[in-house]
Structure formats: structure tokens, C-alpha cells
Design an enzyme around this catalytic site. Sequence first.
Site, mmCIF file in Angstrom:
data_model
loop_
_atom_site.group_PDB
_atom_site.id
_atom_site.type_symbol
_atom_site.label_atom_id
_atom_site.label_comp_id
_atom_site.label_asym_id
_atom_site.label_seq_id
_atom_site.Cartn_x
_atom_site.Cartn_y
_atom_site.Cartn_z
ATOM 1 N N GLN A 1 -11.859 -10.643 0.199
ATOM 2 C CA GLN A 1 -10.885 -11.248 -0.705
ATOM 3 C C GLN A 1 -11.584 -12.046 -1.809
ATOM 4 O O GLN A 1 -11.090 -12.127 -2.932
ATOM 5 C CB GLN A 1 -9.908 -12.148 0.069
ATOM 6 C CG GLN A 1 -8.941 -11.378 0.965
ATOM 7 C CD GLN A 1 -8.127 -10.319 0.235
ATOM 8 O OE1 GLN A 1 -7.904 -10.393 -0.978
ATOM 9 N NE2 GLN A 1 -7.703 -9.300 0.951
ATOM 10 N N GLU B 1 -8.366 3.333 5.322
ATOM 11 C CA GLU B 1 -7.040 2.867 5.784
ATOM 12 C C GLU B 1 -6.589 3.550 7.066
ATOM 13 O O GLU B 1 -5.469 3.356 7.519
ATOM 14 C CB GLU B 1 -6.003 3.096 4.665
ATOM 15 C CG GLU B 1 -6.257 2.245 3.435
ATOM 16 C CD GLU B 1 -5.419 2.649 2.229
ATOM 17 O OE1 GLU B 1 -5.399 1.884 1.249
ATOM 18 O OE2 GLU B 1 -4.776 3.726 2.274
ATOM 19 N N THR C 1 1.489 5.940 -9.311
ATOM 20 C CA THR C 1 2.413 6.840 -10.016
ATOM 21 C C THR C 1 3.005 6.120 -11.218
ATOM 22 O O THR C 1 3.103 6.658 -12.316
ATOM 23 C CB THR C 1 3.543 7.279 -9.062
ATOM 24 O OG1 THR C 1 2.969 7.695 -7.833
ATOM 25 C CG2 THR C 1 4.382 8.389 -9.674
ATOM 26 N N GLU D 1 -2.776 -3.091 -12.238
ATOM 27 C CA GLU D 1 -2.353 -2.799 -10.862
ATOM 28 C C GLU D 1 -2.736 -3.999 -9.997
ATOM 29 O O GLU D 1 -3.927 -4.317 -9.880
ATOM 30 C CB GLU D 1 -3.045 -1.537 -10.339
ATOM 31 C CG GLU D 1 -2.571 -1.111 -8.965
ATOM 32 C CD GLU D 1 -3.209 0.184 -8.502
ATOM 33 O OE1 GLU D 1 -4.196 0.628 -9.115
ATOM 34 O OE2 GLU D 1 -2.712 0.755 -7.506
ATOM 35 N N ILE E 1 0.879 -1.177 0.000
ATOM 36 C CA ILE E 1 0.000 0.000 0.000
ATOM 37 C C ILE E 1 0.919 1.230 0.000
ATOM 38 O O ILE E 1 1.897 1.259 0.750
ATOM 39 C CB ILE E 1 -0.851 -0.011 1.299
ATOM 40 C CG1 ILE E 1 -1.745 -1.247 1.338
ATOM 41 C CG2 ILE E 1 -1.683 1.272 1.412
ATOM 42 C CD1 ILE E 1 -2.385 -1.510 2.705
ATOM 43 N N GLY E 2 0.672 2.175 -0.882
ATOM 44 C CA GLY E 2 1.461 3.415 -0.871
ATOM 45 C C GLY E 2 2.859 3.267 -1.450
ATOM 46 O O GLY E 2 3.735 4.112 -1.262
ATOM 47 N N SER E 3 3.117 2.180 -2.182
ATOM 48 C CA SER E 3 4.498 1.945 -2.670
ATOM 49 C C SER E 3 4.808 2.714 -3.953
ATOM 50 O O SER E 3 5.968 2.774 -4.362
ATOM 51 C CB SER E 3 4.717 0.455 -2.906
ATOM 52 O OG SER E 3 3.771 -0.032 -3.852
ATOM 53 N N GLY E 4 3.798 3.266 -4.611
ATOM 54 C CA GLY E 4 4.058 4.054 -5.821
ATOM 55 C C GLY E 4 3.454 3.465 -7.078
ATOM 56 O O GLY E 4 3.742 3.896 -8.187
HETATM 57 C C1 LIG Z 1 -5.404 -8.415 -5.130
HETATM 58 C C2 LIG Z 1 -5.631 -7.590 -3.898
HETATM 59 C C3 LIG Z 1 -5.563 -6.193 -3.852
HETATM 60 C C4 LIG Z 1 -5.866 -5.851 -2.516
HETATM 61 C C5 LIG Z 1 -5.956 -4.624 -1.852
HETATM 62 N N1 LIG Z 1 -6.271 -4.652 -0.534
HETATM 63 C C6 LIG Z 1 -6.437 -3.375 0.170
HETATM 64 C C7 LIG Z 1 -5.146 -2.640 0.395
HETATM 65 C C8 LIG Z 1 -5.524 -1.175 0.268
HETATM 66 O O1 LIG Z 1 -5.972 -0.676 1.522
HETATM 67 C C9 LIG Z 1 -6.719 -1.170 -0.675
HETATM 68 C C10 LIG Z 1 -6.361 -0.744 -2.085
HETATM 69 O O2 LIG Z 1 -5.243 -1.409 -2.541
HETATM 70 O O3 LIG Z 1 -7.223 -2.516 -0.683
HETATM 71 C C11 LIG Z 1 -6.480 -5.842 0.175
HETATM 72 O O4 LIG Z 1 -6.743 -5.813 1.390
HETATM 73 N N2 LIG Z 1 -6.407 -7.034 -0.474
HETATM 74 C C12 LIG Z 1 -6.088 -7.050 -1.798
HETATM 75 N N3 LIG Z 1 -5.958 -8.079 -2.656
#
Ligand SMILES: Cc1cc2cn([C@H]3C[C@H](O)[C@@H](CO)O3)c(=O)nc2[nH]1
Length: 231
Positions: free
Chosen positions: A69, A169, A24, A92, A18-21
Amino acid sequence: PTCKLYKRPFTVCIEGNIGSGKTTFLSHFKQFDNTTVLQEPVELWRNVAGINLLELMYTDPKRYSFLFQSYVQLTMLQLHTYKSAMPYKIMERSVFSARCFIENMKRTKLLEDVEVVVLEDWYDWCIQNANIVTDLIVISYYIYINVVYLRTSPEVVYNRMKTRARKEENSVSLEYLHQLHNIHDEWLYDQTLFNLPAPVLVIDGNKSLEEMVIQFENCKNLIFNKKEEKN
Ligand SMILES: Cc1cc2cn([C@H]3C[C@H](O)[C@@H](CO)O3)c(=O)nc2[nH]1
């Protein structure tokens, strides 16, 4: 009728904490007219028939991690199988990185073992039956030997996450980001977790934006050249 030959695009999955770029990185690729850029469908996760599943997952993870999930898996599959005429597709995250989040929820007991089994069975079936071929996973710590991963330290992503201030978050801890970082490292850096569906590129996500853009350019050249090699 002339049958339209659908050529599988050269697919790149940008992975990272999360927040890694990642966003961007994706916006850098939007400028190329030969690339379809598919961002993470967070807006779908925020509105499932009017319910914010992302918020529920963070508010009551024990109760909602599986449900979240499982929906994420569906929405990522829809992106993996998205038909585009472009030769390149940048996504992404992926159903591959979904396993990182599931693994973390398993290790921290947010998912019952049976919930993990159901998610893994869905994943296994999808991999065997859906058209998911990823030619290159772009992650983040540039090393020229063409194995790259969007590797950003938990402290840096924590500060960026706080600055971005995505409301769902606001309860995410530095510890959680460390956990996700470690699992991404096991998967893509140490390569001791899961099996890799593709060669990996790594970019150092701790750099300044200017330095990141240089790495994105290098990465873009690697990706677009790689396709040439492939043909
Ligand atoms: C494939 C996948 C993406 C993903 C994102 N997330 C969460 C992390 C961030 O807070 C938000 C957007 O990436 O969703 C998650 O809990 N489980 C995930 N599984």
C-alpha cells in the site's frame, strides 16, 4: 521565454471493486482526444526492482500489505500530479480509494495500527501538499441526480475476476470482494466513511456491456457538460 500556463485538468477518478468494469469504462474514454486516460499502474506493482509486490501482498498479506500500500500510494500520487495539456484527465482509482483497501486491511488485521498511522500520515501530508484536486469521482450506479458510483455486486465481480484470471488474484475470495464492496459502499453510497473529495456519479456495473456503454455515454456527457458549468 513564454511561461506555459498549466491549467489543472478536470480530473475524474473511476472507482469500484476488482472486476467492476473500470477498465471498460476507461477504454470508452480513450476515444476522446481531449482526455488523458491513466490506468492503474498494476505493471509497476508487479515489478518493483524485479519483485512482484502485488503477488507478495496476496501471498503473504500480513507481511506485505503495508509495503504494497505504501508503494501504491507513491504510484497513485505520481498519476495525480501527472502534467497533461488535456482539459480532462480520467484516472483509474486514486489515493482516495487507497484508503478503502487500507481500511479493509485494518479491519481484517492485515495491517498493524501503527502501519495504518504511517500510511494515513503520508496520505494527510500528500493531500495538503500535493496538487490533488478531483472535480468529480465517477463510481458506478447511475442515478440522474449526478451522484454516480461503479457499483457492481461481489458475485458479479468475483465471476469476472475468475474469468480474467489475473494470476496474483487466484487466491482472492468472494468474502474479500464483499469486504471491499461494503467499504466502497460506505465511502461512496452511504457516504458514512471518510469525507468525499468531490461529487460522485454511480453506474450499475451489473449490467450487460451494451447497457454499460449507454451509461458511459450518459456519464461522459455529464462530465464534459459539468466542466462547461464550471467555467
Ligand atoms: C489505490 C489502490 C489500488 C489498489 C489495488 N489493489 C489490488 C486489487 C487488484 O487485485 C489489483 C489491481 O487493482 O491490485 C490493492 O490491493 N490495493 C489498492 N489500492
